[in-house]
Scaffold this active site. Structure first.
Site, PDB file in Angstrom:
ATOM      1  N   ASP A 390       0.894  -1.290  -0.021  1.00 32.74           N
ATOM      2  CA  ASP A 390      -0.129   0.113  -0.049  1.00 32.74           C
ATOM      3  C   ASP A 390       0.933   1.127  -0.179  1.00 32.74           C
ATOM      4  O   ASP A 390       1.497   1.479   0.900  1.00 32.74           O
ATOM      5  CB  ASP A 390      -0.818  -0.154   1.298  1.00 32.74           C
ATOM      6  CG  ASP A 390      -1.959   1.089   1.106  1.00 32.74           C
ATOM      7  OD1 ASP A 390      -1.608   2.063   0.618  1.00 32.74           O
ATOM      8  OD2 ASP A 390      -2.895   0.828   2.006  1.00 32.74           O
ATOM      9  N   HIS A 391       0.973   1.880  -1.040  1.00 31.91           N
ATOM     10  CA  HIS A 391       1.908   3.032  -1.216  1.00 31.91           C
ATOM     11  C   HIS A 391       1.469   4.213  -0.286  1.00 31.91           C
ATOM     12  O   HIS A 391       2.276   5.143  -0.177  1.00 31.91           O
ATOM     13  CB  HIS A 391       1.917   3.506  -2.665  1.00 31.91           C
ATOM     14  CG  HIS A 391       3.129   4.369  -3.197  1.00 31.91           C
ATOM     15  ND1 HIS A 391       4.112   4.285  -2.241  1.00 31.91           N
ATOM     16  CD2 HIS A 391       3.579   4.732  -4.325  1.00 31.91           C
ATOM     17  CE1 HIS A 391       5.147   5.144  -2.912  1.00 31.91           C
ATOM     18  NE2 HIS A 391       4.644   4.997  -4.087  1.00 31.91           N
ATOM     19  N   ARG A 392       0.153   4.197   0.017  1.00 31.66           N
ATOM     20  CA  ARG A 392       0.008   5.273   0.932  1.00 31.66           C
ATOM     21  C   ARG A 392       0.928   5.158   2.492  1.00 31.66           C
ATOM     22  O   ARG A 392       1.012   6.219   3.032  1.00 31.66           O
ATOM     23  CB  ARG A 392      -1.427   5.326   1.679  1.00 31.66           C
ATOM     24  CG  ARG A 392      -2.278   5.576   0.464  1.00 31.66           C
ATOM     25  CD  ARG A 392      -3.835   5.409   1.029  1.00 31.66           C
ATOM     26  NE  ARG A 392      -4.249   3.818   1.264  1.00 31.66           N
ATOM     27  CZ  ARG A 392      -5.261   3.458   1.744  1.00 31.66           C
ATOM     28  NH1 ARG A 392      -6.178   4.243   1.940  1.00 31.66           N
ATOM     29  NH2 ARG A 392      -5.407   2.006   2.055  1.00 31.66           N
TER      30      ARG A 392
END
Ligand code: CAO
Length: 420
Positions: A390-392
């Site tokens: 998850d790039h967040r």
């Protein structure tokens, strides 16, 4: 005050009927006709309502129990006996409406009828009321509980899927149903079948993950030559028999080591509070291919297990999934998931994160590759991996470091790294 025992009513031909829900607890005040428990046989679900008003002293049965006529459901502290006489009269006029269960016995009092829940969608009266209040048609709501029973959470999820919030304004979502311009049968013979239940349940979860989580997938290759040589020479010290452990057990152990090193991967995001929940446990999920569809059970506390034990757990848990004997709770509370296609084939793919987790490790089939080492051409065993995150929460550099670290854990010094 009198103590009233509420018992399972006469259920005709039905024996050993399973309790699938206990809707009340000790100390709770119940009114007459409040549902107490839900029973489910092969043919129908029924709710048993209370025949009296009072405070629950003790609940005598739990979910999963098999019950028969006369078994005590609970004991109630009731007020007076004059009501009991009134109840008796009222209920004696009702038995015609009872399809499945004819009569209950409550010490000396007459029973209230049970409520059959057969039909397309089953849900408790409270859930039905909740859906009605929100204007939702209960028959349209997919249930995630046993036998497709609808829960409060299903109602909420359904409502959420129907509306979107734009700058504080609630808007009904446009139907995303795709309509084909031509029917399939116009081009030849076709066959139509129901989508399996597990796929119906996992579909919306996958769509949510794919559309709401910014996925990045990092592909890498790990030289597992020494680890594979070691794995293939594992023998039981006492019996001399070969110990069969698949590479997945080693990978799970290496993953735990990487999670300890990179806690962002053993975390969940709380989108409401923008907080990160770091998990101190190491419960590894793994995707299991079953005839009913894909399931993702967890193996708990993998950090405390030997590789051989992980191998056994993998075998036992995947068999429970295939036999549909796994407890629903085992699909929840994971650190990170491994999706291994290594036993089937293929190299890299794009695994979809299993929320609320924030990363997933895809594993392909290892293969031999000729490489040049110190001016010599040698054959090495290469394991393809695909890490989605998850790039967040996790950025690319951390993703790359995670893969490099995994490579070390499974590489030539694997024995030191995994402390076998
Ligand atoms: N490279 C090479 N060989 C591998 C391997 C790999 N990465 N992983 C497993 N193998 C070998 C095993 O050693 C075993 O070999 P033997 O038959 O010689 O002993 C064989 O492949 C079969 O292994 P397996 O698949 O039965 O066992 P596993 O522990 O690797 O996997 C499980 C267990 C439950 C994960 C697997 O059975 C399964 O269901 N895989 C599918 C998962 C899936 O569908 N993922 C996709 C999800 S996204 O849709």
């Amino acid at each position: 005050m009198t103590t009233t025992k509420i018992t399972i009513p006469d259920m005709g031909d039905f024996k050993d009927v399973e309790v699938i829900e206990v809707l009340v607890k000790k100390g709770q005040i119940v009114k007459k006709n409040d549902s107490l428990i839900t029973l489910e046989s092969d043919k129908s679900s029924v709710e048993v309502p209370s025949t009296h008003e009072g405070k629950i002293n003790e609940v005598k049965i739990s979910v999963g129990d098999k019950v028969n006529q006369g078994d005590i459901i609970l004991t109630l502290e009731t007020k007076s006996s004059s009501n009991e006489i009134k109840d008796k009269k009222e209920v004696q006029q009702k038995p015609k409406s009872q399809k499945v269960i004819k009569q209950s016995t409550i010490e000396k009092q007459a029973p209230a009828p049970v409520v059959p829940l057969s039909g397309k969608s089953s849900a408790s009266p409270n859930v039905r009321k909740f859906a009605r209040e929100l204007g939702a048609d209960i028959s349209k709501i997919p249930g995630t509980q046993r036998s497709g029973r609808v829960s409060n959470a299903d109602v909420k999820k359904f409502i959420r899927s129907q509306v979107s919030v734009d700058q504080g304004q609630i808007q009904k979502k446009e139907s995303s149903k795709h309509i084909e311009e031509y029917k399939h049968e116009e081009f030849g013979e076709i066959k139509i079948e129901e989508l399996p239940r597990v796929k119906k349940l996992s579909g919306p979860h996958l769509v949510r993950s794919w559309t709401e989580i910014p996925h990045v997938t990092q592909h890498d290759e790990i030289d597992v030559t020494e680890m594979e040589q070691f794995r293939n020479t594992l023998y039981d010290y006492y019996t001399g028999e070969k110990i069969k452990v698949t590479p997945l057990a080693f990978i799970a152990k290496a993953l735990v080591s990487a999670l300890k090193q990179f806690p962002n991967f053993n975390a969940s995001l709380d989108p409401n509070s923008n907080k990160v929940i770091y998990k101190k446990y190491f419960h590894i999920g793994f995707a299991v291919d079953t005839p009913h569809g894909l399931m993702v059970p967890k193996i708990r506390d993998v950090d405390q297990m030997s590789i051989q034990k992980i191998g056994e757990e993998l075998k036992n848990t995947s068999q429970l999934c295939r036999d549909l004997k796994i407890d629903k709770k085992e699909f929840f509370g994971g650190s990170m998931t491994i999706s291994s296609l290594g036993g089937i084939g293929g190299t890299h793919f794009t695994p979809i994160i299993n929320p609320p987790e924030v990363a997933i490790l895809g594993v392909g089939k290892s293969f031999d590759r000729l490489v040049k080492i110190k001016n010599k051409i040698v054959s090495r065993k290469i394991l393809p991996i695909s890490l989605s995150y998850d790039h967040r929460l996790i950025d690319g550099a951390e993703g790359a470091k995670f893969c490099v670290y995994l490579g070390k854990c499974l590489g030539k010094d694997f024995a030191f790294k995994l402390a076998i």
